[in-house]
Design a protein around this motif. Sequence first.
Motif, PDB file in Angstrom:
ATOM      1  N   TYR A   1       5.596 -38.163  27.899  1.00  0.00           N
ATOM      2  CA  TYR A   1       5.180 -36.776  28.111  1.00  0.00           C
ATOM      3  C   TYR A   1       4.056 -36.722  29.141  1.00  0.00           C
ATOM      4  N   ALA A   2       4.128 -35.757  30.028  1.00  0.00           N
ATOM      5  CA  ALA A   2       3.085 -35.578  31.036  1.00  0.00           C
ATOM      6  C   ALA A   2       1.948 -34.742  30.457  1.00  0.00           C
ATOM      7  N   ASP A   3       0.759 -34.932  30.982  1.00  0.00           N
ATOM      8  CA  ASP A   3      -0.392 -34.147  30.523  1.00  0.00           C
ATOM      9  C   ASP A   3      -0.128 -32.654  30.645  1.00  0.00           C
ATOM     10  N   LYS A   4       0.545 -32.276  31.734  1.00  0.00           N
ATOM     11  CA  LYS A   4       0.781 -30.849  31.993  1.00  0.00           C
ATOM     12  C   LYS A   4       1.707 -30.225  30.951  1.00  0.00           C
ATOM     13  N   ASP A   5       2.504 -31.072  30.238  1.00  0.00           N
ATOM     14  CA  ASP A   5       3.400 -30.548  29.208  1.00  0.00           C
ATOM     15  C   ASP A   5       2.645 -30.074  27.977  1.00  0.00           C
ATOM     16  N   LYS A   6       1.439 -30.625  27.766  1.00  0.00           N
ATOM     17  CA  LYS A   6       0.583 -30.252  26.636  1.00  0.00           C
ATOM     18  C   LYS A   6       1.333 -30.339  25.303  1.00  0.00           C
ATOM     19  N   LYS A   7       2.061 -31.439  25.123  1.00  0.00           N
ATOM     20  CA  LYS A   7       2.831 -31.637  23.901  1.00  0.00           C
ATOM     21  C   LYS A   7       1.899 -31.844  22.705  1.00  0.00           C
ATOM     22  N   GLN A   8       2.287 -31.301  21.581  1.00  0.00           N
ATOM     23  CA  GLN A   8       1.527 -31.472  20.344  1.00  0.00           C
ATOM     24  C   GLN A   8       2.464 -31.817  19.201  1.00  0.00           C
ATOM     25  N   LEU A   9       1.937 -32.488  18.190  1.00  0.00           N
ATOM     26  CA  LEU A   9       2.723 -32.761  16.998  1.00  0.00           C
ATOM     27  C   LEU A   9       3.005 -31.466  16.243  1.00  0.00           C
ATOM     28  N   THR A  10       4.075 -31.464  15.502  1.00  0.00           N
ATOM     29  CA  THR A  10       4.307 -30.319  14.628  1.00  0.00           C
ATOM     30  C   THR A  10       3.219 -30.292  13.566  1.00  0.00           C
ATOM     31  N   PRO A  11       2.891 -29.119  13.052  1.00  0.00           N
ATOM     32  CA  PRO A  11       1.838 -29.047  12.023  1.00  0.00           C
ATOM     33  C   PRO A  11       2.097 -29.977  10.837  1.00  0.00           C
ATOM     34  N   ALA A  12       3.358 -30.084  10.404  1.00  0.00           N
ATOM     35  CA  ALA A  12       3.673 -30.938   9.256  1.00  0.00           C
ATOM     36  C   ALA A  12       3.430 -32.408   9.576  1.00  0.00           C
ATOM     37  N   LYS A  13       3.841 -32.845  10.781  1.00  0.00           N
ATOM     38  CA  LYS A  13       3.649 -34.254  11.151  1.00  0.00           C
ATOM     39  C   LYS A  13       2.174 -34.560  11.344  1.00  0.00           C
ATOM     40  N   LEU A  14       1.426 -33.617  11.906  1.00  0.00           N
ATOM     41  CA  LEU A  14      -0.008 -33.815  12.093  1.00  0.00           C
ATOM     42  C   LEU A  14      -0.708 -34.004  10.746  1.00  0.00           C
ATOM     43  N   VAL A  15      -0.367 -33.172   9.764  1.00  0.00           N
ATOM     44  CA  VAL A  15      -0.956 -33.295   8.426  1.00  0.00           C
ATOM     45  C   VAL A  15      -0.583 -34.637   7.804  1.00  0.00           C
ATOM     46  N   TYR A  16       0.661 -35.058   8.010  1.00  0.00           N
ATOM     47  CA  TYR A  16       1.133 -36.334   7.462  1.00  0.00           C
ATOM     48  C   TYR A  16       0.362 -37.505   8.060  1.00  0.00           C
TER      49      TYR A  16
ATOM     50  N   PHE B   1      -4.470 -37.275  17.721  1.00  0.00           N
ATOM     51  CA  PHE B   1      -3.120 -37.796  17.854  1.00  0.00           C
ATOM     52  C   PHE B   1      -2.481 -37.253  19.131  1.00  0.00           C
ATOM     53  N   ILE B   2      -1.963 -38.172  19.943  1.00  0.00           N
ATOM     54  CA  ILE B   2      -1.405 -37.819  21.251  1.00  0.00           C
ATOM     55  C   ILE B   2       0.066 -38.223  21.285  1.00  0.00           C
ATOM     56  N   PRO B   3       0.988 -37.258  21.312  1.00  0.00           N
ATOM     57  CA  PRO B   3       2.405 -37.620  21.425  1.00  0.00           C
ATOM     58  C   PRO B   3       2.689 -38.338  22.748  1.00  0.00           C
ATOM     59  N   VAL B   4       3.344 -39.490  22.665  1.00  0.00           N
ATOM     60  CA  VAL B   4       3.715 -40.244  23.861  1.00  0.00           C
ATOM     61  C   VAL B   4       5.116 -39.845  24.309  1.00  0.00           C
ATOM     62  N   ASP B   5       6.052 -39.859  23.369  1.00  0.00           N
ATOM     63  CA  ASP B   5       7.397 -39.326  23.577  1.00  0.00           C
ATOM     64  C   ASP B   5       7.884 -38.837  22.217  1.00  0.00           C
ATOM     65  N   SER B   6       9.164 -38.546  22.081  1.00  0.00           N
ATOM     66  CA  SER B   6       9.656 -37.956  20.836  1.00  0.00           C
ATOM     67  C   SER B   6       9.607 -38.913  19.657  1.00  0.00           C
ATOM     68  N   LYS B   7       9.417 -40.218  19.933  1.00  0.00           N
ATOM     69  CA  LYS B   7       9.461 -41.212  18.866  1.00  0.00           C
ATOM     70  C   LYS B   7       8.150 -41.975  18.673  1.00  0.00           C
ATOM     71  N   HIS B   8       7.160 -41.691  19.500  1.00  0.00           N
ATOM     72  CA  HIS B   8       5.911 -42.465  19.436  1.00  0.00           C
ATOM     73  C   HIS B   8       4.708 -41.547  19.623  1.00  0.00           C
ATOM     74  N   THR B   9       3.620 -41.910  18.925  1.00  0.00           N
ATOM     75  CA  THR B   9       2.370 -41.153  19.006  1.00  0.00           C
ATOM     76  C   THR B   9       1.208 -42.137  19.066  1.00  0.00           C
ATOM     77  N   LEU B  10       0.192 -41.793  19.827  1.00  0.00           N
ATOM     78  CA  LEU B  10      -1.048 -42.567  19.845  1.00  0.00           C
ATOM     79  C   LEU B  10      -2.043 -41.935  18.876  1.00  0.00           C
ATOM     80  N   ALA B  11      -2.579 -42.768  17.980  1.00  0.00           N
ATOM     81  CA  ALA B  11      -3.700 -42.353  17.135  1.00  0.00           C
ATOM     82  C   ALA B  11      -4.970 -42.895  17.771  1.00  0.00           C
TER      83      ALA B  11
ATOM     84  N   ASP C   1      -9.904 -43.302  28.354  1.00  0.00           N
ATOM     85  CA  ASP C   1      -9.088 -42.105  28.566  1.00  0.00           C
ATOM     86  C   ASP C   1      -7.607 -42.467  28.474  1.00  0.00           C
ATOM     87  N   TYR C   2      -6.803 -41.431  28.272  1.00  0.00           N
ATOM     88  CA  TYR C   2      -5.345 -41.552  28.329  1.00  0.00           C
ATOM     89  C   TYR C   2      -4.810 -40.449  29.225  1.00  0.00           C
TER      90      TYR C   2
END
Length: 373
Positions: free
Chosen positions: A195-210, A261-271, A306-307
């Motif tokens: 995901y690019a920075d400009k996409d401003k992707k975020q986790l879904t609220p449920a996944k973020l809470v999890y 938490f930073i989404p990297v792609d649809s299957k990976h996230t950076l904590a 930074d990321y």
Amino acid sequence: MKTIIALITTGLFALPTLASDSYGTPSEGWGFVKDDWQLVCDNTLTCRAAGYADEGIWDTPASILLTVIPQNPVPSVQVNFEYREDDTSSNDKELGVTELWLNDKNYGAIENDELNAKQIQQLLSHSRLNTKIEIRASSNRWKISDKGMSAVLLKLDEVQGRVGTPLALVSKSSLNRQTPKSPKAKPVIKKVYSYADKDKKQLTPAKLVYFQKNINKWIDIDDKKLVGSNDGMGDCELVNPKTEAYQRMQEFGADRLGWDFIPVDSKHTLATHECWRGAYNMGAGYWLINHAKPSKPQLITTSASDYSDGEIYAIHKDRGIGDCWNRAVWVWDGKTFALTEDSSTGMCRGFAGGAWDLPTYTSEVIRSDNKVN
């Protein structure tokens, strides 16, 4: 390389000098250091030997760099020096022809900040002697110390297997003959989609809470490597509320003590979590979460700055005035963040931003669009 700097404040003259004994290994950090010279070798076995002006000389910083590729008979040699705004004009024509002087003898003009073959040979032949090394231009003079030069070049010969061979820089006559080593290929890292920075992707609220609920279980925040022990500091003390570092930070920077938490792609996230903070540097921990196996995050680094766009950066000053830096970069390859670069700018000798680029690790990065970085 000619650069203009303002006169550095007198308070810096009180800084301690380096110990005269050698220390370090060529493949790590500042490398092998002896007095005013250092040797840094990267993972391809290319070695870079740098000498500097004496640490007490602040108004006219100067350095010389030998870059040596395995089995190449002659190194390339560059010079770098700075001069004060109140001493001479920034106009190169007014500065005059730049010349190499050894023991008060002129060995000719330096073109484009690089020594020619004859000058290189003279420099090497003087390396085992007490040598006054100078760069001169009109009435301006920059001195480069010879202290440690011989030891550093001998170490370079050893690392590349040149000792006792015709390829040796300073040890041709040694009876301890080595076999010259071949250069190693650069690792090739394929950077893939993220995901690019400009996409401003975020986790879904449920996944973020999890993730927020479980991250301190998935990562062993009591690990002594992270929190330290009586024998020394940990790599990420701010991750654990029980540490003194965490409790001190709570008093004035509690907002920095949470997980992001930073989404990297649809299957990976950076904590990510802040790990440590100093007077002019900070470092954050980055753990890679695979959504298919979230309970086993992979630690990438505890020193990130930074990321951005699939790349993690760790950039730090070695001291406050910013005349020496270190830098590391990790790139997303679809499975992990692979180290692609680890380097420093050399010893802290008054150069704004550092004197050189001295990598201990280098690679070739191919982006997903097949362009090479």
